[in-house]
Design a protein around this motif. Structure first.
Motif, PDB file in Angstrom:
ATOM      1  N   ASN A   1       0.815  -1.210   0.000  1.00 40.36           N
ATOM      2  CA  ASN A   1       0.000   0.000   0.000  1.00 40.36           C
ATOM      3  C   ASN A   1       0.851   1.263   0.000  1.00 40.36           C
ATOM      4  N   TRP A   2       2.088   1.167   0.464  1.00 39.11           N
ATOM      5  CA  TRP A   2       2.985   2.332   0.453  1.00 39.11           C
ATOM      6  C   TRP A   2       3.281   2.786  -0.974  1.00 39.11           C
ATOM      7  N   ASP A   3       3.304   1.857  -1.907  1.00 41.10           N
ATOM      8  CA  ASP A   3       3.521   2.226  -3.302  1.00 41.10           C
ATOM      9  C   ASP A   3       2.394   3.119  -3.804  1.00 41.10           C
ATOM     10  N   TRP A   4       1.165   2.808  -3.422  1.00 42.44           N
ATOM     11  CA  TRP A   4       0.018   3.623  -3.821  1.00 42.44           C
ATOM     12  C   TRP A   4       0.084   5.001  -3.175  1.00 42.44           C
ATOM     13  N   VAL A   5       0.564   5.061  -1.937  1.00 36.84           N
ATOM     14  CA  VAL A   5       0.698   6.350  -1.251  1.00 36.84           C
ATOM     15  C   VAL A   5       1.722   7.214  -1.981  1.00 36.84           C
ATOM     16  N   ILE A   6       2.838   6.629  -2.348  1.00 39.15           N
ATOM     17  CA  ILE A   6       3.890   7.372  -3.053  1.00 39.15           C
ATOM     18  C   ILE A   6       3.387   7.862  -4.409  1.00 39.15           C
ATOM     19  N   VAL A   7       2.705   7.000  -5.143  1.00 39.75           N
ATOM     20  CA  VAL A   7       2.175   7.396  -6.446  1.00 39.75           C
ATOM     21  C   VAL A   7       1.153   8.512  -6.289  1.00 39.75           C
ATOM     22  N   SER A   8       0.301   8.418  -5.282  1.00 41.51           N
ATOM     23  CA  SER A   8      -0.709   9.454  -5.043  1.00 41.51           C
ATOM     24  C   SER A   8      -0.065  10.798  -4.735  1.00 41.51           C
ATOM     25  N   ILE A   9       0.982  10.796  -3.921  1.00 37.79           N
ATOM     26  CA  ILE A   9       1.680  12.040  -3.587  1.00 37.79           C
ATOM     27  C   ILE A   9       2.321  12.642  -4.835  1.00 37.79           C
ATOM     28  N   VAL A  10       2.932  11.823  -5.653  1.00 39.08           N
ATOM     29  CA  VAL A  10       3.559  12.313  -6.891  1.00 39.08           C
ATOM     30  C   VAL A  10       2.506  12.893  -7.823  1.00 39.08           C
ATOM     31  N   VAL A  11       1.357  12.245  -7.930  1.00 38.02           N
ATOM     32  CA  VAL A  11       0.279  12.758  -8.784  1.00 38.02           C
ATOM     33  C   VAL A  11      -0.210  14.108  -8.272  1.00 38.02           C
ATOM     34  N   LEU A  12      -0.368  14.234  -6.956  1.00 41.58           N
ATOM     35  CA  LEU A  12      -0.809  15.512  -6.379  1.00 41.58           C
ATOM     36  C   LEU A  12       0.198  16.632  -6.651  1.00 41.58           C
ATOM     37  N   PHE A  13       1.486  16.346  -6.479  1.00 38.84           N
ATOM     38  CA  PHE A  13       2.524  17.344  -6.775  1.00 38.84           C
ATOM     39  C   PHE A  13       2.507  17.743  -8.249  1.00 38.84           C
TER      40      PHE A  13
ATOM     41  N   ILE B   1      -0.072  17.621 -10.387  1.00 36.17           N
ATOM     42  CA  ILE B   1      -1.258  18.432 -10.669  1.00 36.17           C
ATOM     43  C   ILE B   1      -1.099  19.838 -10.097  1.00 36.17           C
ATOM     44  N   ALA B   2      -0.564  19.938  -8.874  1.00 37.02           N
ATOM     45  CA  ALA B   2      -0.354  21.256  -8.265  1.00 37.02           C
ATOM     46  C   ALA B   2       0.632  22.087  -9.091  1.00 37.02           C
ATOM     47  N   THR B   3       1.690  21.461  -9.557  1.00 35.61           N
ATOM     48  CA  THR B   3       2.673  22.167 -10.381  1.00 35.61           C
ATOM     49  C   THR B   3       2.049  22.659 -11.678  1.00 35.61           C
ATOM     50  N   LEU B   4       1.247  21.837 -12.311  1.00 41.25           N
ATOM     51  CA  LEU B   4       0.577  22.233 -13.546  1.00 41.25           C
ATOM     52  C   LEU B   4      -0.361  23.411 -13.300  1.00 41.25           C
ATOM     53  N   LEU B   5      -1.165  23.328 -12.241  1.00 43.14           N
ATOM     54  CA  LEU B   5      -2.114  24.402 -11.943  1.00 43.14           C
ATOM     55  C   LEU B   5      -1.405  25.721 -11.627  1.00 43.14           C
ATOM     56  N   PHE B   6      -0.350  25.666 -10.800  1.00 41.17           N
ATOM     57  CA  PHE B   6       0.376  26.889 -10.476  1.00 41.17           C
ATOM     58  C   PHE B   6       1.093  27.470 -11.690  1.00 41.17           C
ATOM     59  N   SER B   7       1.642  26.608 -12.552  1.00 41.71           N
ATOM     60  CA  SER B   7       2.322  27.128 -13.736  1.00 41.71           C
ATOM     61  C   SER B   7       1.330  27.814 -14.668  1.00 41.71           C
ATOM     62  N   LEU B   8       0.133  27.236 -14.830  1.00 48.36           N
ATOM     63  CA  LEU B   8      -0.875  27.883 -15.657  1.00 48.36           C
ATOM     64  C   LEU B   8      -1.367  29.179 -15.026  1.00 48.36           C
ATOM     65  N   LYS B   9      -1.566  29.165 -13.721  1.00 43.92           N
ATOM     66  CA  LYS B   9      -2.036  30.359 -13.018  1.00 43.92           C
ATOM     67  C   LYS B   9      -1.061  31.524 -13.206  1.00 43.92           C
ATOM     68  N   TYR B  10       0.213  31.273 -12.978  1.00 40.64           N
ATOM     69  CA  TYR B  10       1.199  32.348 -13.067  1.00 40.64           C
ATOM     70  C   TYR B  10       1.572  32.699 -14.506  1.00 40.64           C
ATOM     71  N   LEU B  11       1.257  31.843 -15.445  1.00 46.96           N
ATOM     72  CA  LEU B  11       1.474  32.194 -16.842  1.00 46.96           C
ATOM     73  C   LEU B  11       0.335  33.070 -17.355  1.00 46.96           C
ATOM     74  N   ILE B  12      -0.887  32.729 -16.958  1.00 51.86           N
ATOM     75  CA  ILE B  12      -2.051  33.478 -17.419  1.00 51.86           C
ATOM     76  C   ILE B  12      -2.156  34.832 -16.725  1.00 51.86           C
ATOM     77  N   LYS B  13      -2.004  34.847 -15.405  1.00 47.45           N
ATOM     78  CA  LYS B  13      -2.104  36.093 -14.648  1.00 47.45           C
ATOM     79  C   LYS B  13      -0.890  36.196 -13.726  1.00 47.45           C
ATOM     80  N   PRO B  14       0.210  36.723 -14.229  1.00 48.23           N
ATOM     81  CA  PRO B  14       1.457  36.696 -13.482  1.00 48.23           C
ATOM     82  C   PRO B  14       1.467  37.585 -12.232  1.00 48.23           C
ATOM     83  N   GLY B  15       0.668  38.627 -12.182  1.00 46.27           N
ATOM     84  CA  GLY B  15       0.647  39.478 -10.996  1.00 46.27           C
ATOM     85  C   GLY B  15       1.702  40.574 -10.996  1.00 46.27           C
ATOM     86  N   GLU B  16       2.502  40.644 -12.014  1.00 44.11           N
ATOM     87  CA  GLU B  16       3.500  41.704 -12.135  1.00 44.11           C
ATOM     88  C   GLU B  16       2.934  42.787 -13.047  1.00 44.11           C
TER      89      GLU B  16
END
Length: 86
Positions: A44-56, A58-73
Motif C-alpha cells: 500500500n505504500w507504493d500507492w501512497v507514493i504514487v498518489s503524492i507524486v500525482v498531487l505534486f 497536478i499542483a505544479t501544472l495548476l500553479f504554472s498555468l495560473k502564473y502564466l495566465i495572470k502573473p501578478g507583475e
C-alpha cells in the motif's frame, strides 16, 4: 513530409509495445490493467507514493498555468510581460 510519414508509421508500430502483454495484465490490479508491464505495486505504500507524486504534478501544472495566465507583475519591463505581449 517524408519524415512525418515515417514518424507516424513508427509510432503506430511501436504502440503495441507500449501496452501490457497478457501475462503482465493478469498480474496487475484492476486499476492499472492494460497500462503497465510487470508486477503491480508491492504494498500500500507504493500507492501512497504514487498518489503524492500525482498531487505534486497536478499542483505544479495548476500553479504554472495560473502564473502564466495572470502573473501578478504590473511592471511593463518585467520578463513575464514579454510572453503576454506576443
Amino acid at each position: 513530409m517524408k519524415n512525418k510519414i515515417i514518424t507516424i508509421l513508427l509510432l503506430i508500430t511501436l504502440h503495441q509495445y507500449a501496452l501490457a502483454c497478457e501475462t503482465c495484465e493478469k498480474q496487475q490490479p484492476k486499476i492499472t490493467q492494460g497500462l503497465t508491464h510487470g508486477v503491480g505495486p508491492g504494498s500500500n505504500w507504493d500507492w501512497v507514493i504514487v498518489s503524492i507524486v500525482v498531487l505534486f504534478t497536478i499542483a505544479t501544472l495548476l500553479f504554472s498555468l495560473k502564473y502564466l495566465i495572470k502573473p501578478g507583475e504590473n511592471n511593463s519591463d518585467h520578463i513575464k510581460q514579454t510572453i503576454l505581449s506576443l
